[in-house]
Design a protein around this motif. Sequence first.
Motif, PDB file in Angstrom:
ATOM      1  N   ASP A 121      -4.033  13.956   0.976  1.00 47.32           N
ATOM      2  CA  ASP A 121      -2.893  13.070   1.255  1.00 47.32           C
ATOM      3  C   ASP A 121      -1.610  13.892   1.242  1.00 47.32           C
ATOM      4  O   ASP A 121      -1.589  15.029   0.761  1.00 47.32           O
ATOM      5  CB  ASP A 121      -2.829  11.938   0.215  1.00 47.32           C
ATOM      6  CG  ASP A 121      -2.494  12.438  -1.178  1.00 47.32           C
ATOM      7  OD1 ASP A 121      -1.306  12.698  -1.456  1.00 47.32           O
ATOM      8  OD2 ASP A 121      -3.431  12.574  -2.008  1.00 47.32           O
ATOM      9  N   GLY A 156      -6.547   1.640   4.957  1.00 50.27           N
ATOM     10  CA  GLY A 156      -5.436   1.894   5.860  1.00 50.27           C
ATOM     11  C   GLY A 156      -4.818   0.618   6.394  1.00 50.27           C
ATOM     12  O   GLY A 156      -3.590   0.472   6.448  1.00 50.27           O
ATOM     13  N   ASP A 191       2.071   8.820   3.151  1.00 50.20           N
ATOM     14  CA  ASP A 191       2.115   8.212   4.473  1.00 50.20           C
ATOM     15  C   ASP A 191       0.824   8.467   5.244  1.00 50.20           C
ATOM     16  O   ASP A 191       0.440   7.675   6.101  1.00 50.20           O
ATOM     17  CB  ASP A 191       3.292   8.772   5.285  1.00 50.20           C
ATOM     18  CG  ASP A 191       4.638   8.412   4.665  1.00 50.20           C
ATOM     19  OD1 ASP A 191       4.784   7.260   4.192  1.00 50.20           O
ATOM     20  OD2 ASP A 191       5.528   9.283   4.634  1.00 50.20           O
ATOM     21  N   ASN A 192       0.166   9.585   4.953  1.00 51.43           N
ATOM     22  CA  ASN A 192      -1.046   9.974   5.667  1.00 51.43           C
ATOM     23  C   ASN A 192      -2.161  10.299   4.683  1.00 51.43           C
ATOM     24  O   ASN A 192      -1.908  10.823   3.585  1.00 51.43           O
ATOM     25  CB  ASN A 192      -0.793  11.202   6.553  1.00 51.43           C
ATOM     26  CG  ASN A 192       0.161  10.907   7.698  1.00 51.43           C
ATOM     27  OD1 ASN A 192      -0.247  10.423   8.741  1.00 51.43           O
ATOM     28  ND2 ASN A 192       1.451  11.191   7.478  1.00 51.43           N
ATOM     29  N   MET A 193      -3.376  10.001   5.108  1.00 47.05           N
ATOM     30  CA  MET A 193      -4.555  10.373   4.320  1.00 47.05           C
ATOM     31  C   MET A 193      -5.614  10.910   5.278  1.00 47.05           C
ATOM     32  O   MET A 193      -5.868  10.323   6.327  1.00 47.05           O
ATOM     33  CB  MET A 193      -5.105   9.163   3.550  1.00 47.05           C
ATOM     34  CG  MET A 193      -6.374   9.479   2.761  1.00 47.05           C
ATOM     35  SD  MET A 193      -6.938   8.077   1.758  1.00 47.05           S
ATOM     36  CE  MET A 193      -7.442   6.926   3.047  1.00 47.05           C
ATOM     37  N   LEU A 215      -1.225   2.913   5.328  1.00 48.96           N
ATOM     38  CA  LEU A 215      -1.509   4.345   5.386  1.00 48.96           C
ATOM     39  C   LEU A 215      -2.066   4.720   6.759  1.00 48.96           C
ATOM     40  O   LEU A 215      -2.879   3.988   7.325  1.00 48.96           O
ATOM     41  CB  LEU A 215      -2.548   4.715   4.326  1.00 48.96           C
ATOM     42  CG  LEU A 215      -2.097   5.189   2.958  1.00 48.96           C
ATOM     43  CD1 LEU A 215      -3.310   5.275   2.031  1.00 48.96           C
ATOM     44  CD2 LEU A 215      -1.409   6.536   3.042  1.00 48.96           C
ATOM     45  N   ARG A 224      -4.262   5.384  -2.566  1.00 46.82           N
ATOM     46  CA  ARG A 224      -3.645   4.071  -2.315  1.00 46.82           C
ATOM     47  C   ARG A 224      -2.718   3.646  -3.441  1.00 46.82           C
ATOM     48  O   ARG A 224      -1.621   3.125  -3.204  1.00 46.82           O
ATOM     49  CB  ARG A 224      -4.757   3.029  -2.122  1.00 46.82           C
ATOM     50  CG  ARG A 224      -4.271   1.603  -1.981  1.00 46.82           C
ATOM     51  CD  ARG A 224      -5.432   0.652  -1.756  1.00 46.82           C
ATOM     52  NE  ARG A 224      -6.333   0.610  -2.884  1.00 46.82           N
ATOM     53  CZ  ARG A 224      -6.160  -0.160  -3.966  1.00 46.82           C
ATOM     54  NH1 ARG A 224      -5.075  -0.909  -4.060  1.00 46.82           N
ATOM     55  NH2 ARG A 224      -7.047  -0.157  -4.936  1.00 46.82           N
ATOM     56  N   THR A 236      -2.773  -1.200   3.515  1.00 51.59           N
ATOM     57  CA  THR A 236      -1.635  -0.536   2.866  1.00 51.59           C
ATOM     58  C   THR A 236      -0.648   0.089   3.841  1.00 51.59           C
ATOM     59  O   THR A 236       0.440   0.509   3.432  1.00 51.59           O
ATOM     60  CB  THR A 236      -2.146   0.575   1.926  1.00 51.59           C
ATOM     61  OG1 THR A 236      -2.848   1.554   2.694  1.00 51.59           O
ATOM     62  CG2 THR A 236      -3.072   0.009   0.869  1.00 51.59           C
TER      63      THR A 236
END
Length: 477
Positions: free
Chosen positions: A413, A350, A394-396, A355, A388, A353
């Motif tokens: 994701d 996160g 945008d979210n994981m 995220l 990744r 990247t």
Amino acid sequence: MLVVLSIVAVVASLLEWMTRNRPTHWYAVGEAVAVAMLLVATRTTSELSAYLAVAPIAAGVRHGVVTTLNVTLVSGLTAAASIAVDPEDDALSRMGEALPWLAIGLGVGLLASWQSRSTRDEAARQAPYAAAHQLMARIHHLASAGNVGLNSTSLAMDLDTAMRQATGGARSTIFVAEPDNTLRPLNGGEDVDRMAREIEIPASDRTPGAAVIPLRGVQQVLGYCVVVGVPRWTPELEESARNVADEFAVRLDTAVLFDEVRMLATSEERNRIAREMHDGVAQEIVGLGYIVDEIESISDHEQTRVLASSLRAEITRLVSEIRFSIFDLRQEVSDGRLASSLADYAREVGDATGLRVHLSLAESGPPLPSRTATEVLRVAQEAIGNVRKHSRADNMWVVLDSDGKRLNLEVRDDGIGNAEPREHHWGLQTMRERARTVGADLDITTRPDGGTVVSLRSPTTAPHEGETAHGHHRATG
């Protein structure tokens, strides 16, 4: 008598030579008993009593002070017992002829044990490695010759087939006993927990048509084979099942041990590769980046500067991928606890990247077996790495729920989805293979709101009624 003593000496020497890597003290004691009994019983102590000193001296050279004292004491007691059994007028003279040589043997043996102590200490330090080398050489020979399989999963499948053929059962599940006394399934489907419960209940209360066949080793039970769906159990059928289990038990236990050795070797090799990548390839690529920066700074051509800038961006991407690969290789599970390692890895991804990573990690009960925890971590790494690299998300969300027996792992994701296997890409297949090795199911589905869901579940993941899982919940963004 001289010929007989020579035979005793040759036999004792051969036995000592055959066990040179694992010294066995009773050979020296046996030689002392045989020599003392022969010399005293045949009344040849006056001519050959010097041989009484040989056993204590050999014990001192080979085994040390304690064995030298024991051998001397045993020789004296044997001589005294032999004289007591057949007492004559010359009993005292016979004992008197033996005692000086026993004393000489004791003295020289103690001196020899002191002189040879360093050699024995070195042999003791090398003994485990020599035994391990012997074992590994035999395993390598057997594996190379194709005479034995060292894959525990394949052997479990072979045992399952052989057991069903021998008993007429519908299915079977093979469990191996872990060092912490837990049972790990090597095969089986959704009812593996029910099959495990058959082991714990008395035979009279088991499901009709079910039986538990122990996998017996030399000194202990190595595991169990639970067979269900047998039309009618008979003593002959049970004997046949035990024969099949005995045939596979040692092979299966060897394969499980080999799996553990292979895991240790794999972990060390992963760390070695990570070091080589960091000190070698990564540094060289970083050096290329400096050269590209220099080209961009001194060039007067706009097109050259644009190309150099593009090349610099690609080099930066490659360095980032290499660093992630090094992080992947070095990430390990400590004490069977997945939550900490999983959180560290997801947070690192996160941060690197952008995220938004949402963690929900609940881990309670005893730690997972090290093999299971490691394989689950590798599956999670691959799933997170795919998010990744490919998802454009945008979210994981990373969810872990484990009570030490049942396990549920999810990586979700909100990206573009389309998580289908691609040609010459083996990530999804590798994830499924890892899941199978720990008896879990892996599903890859589309998220309703867009994106992908990777789910790894042990055969039974719902908690028992009334149970609660105590863990921790974290979110980073």
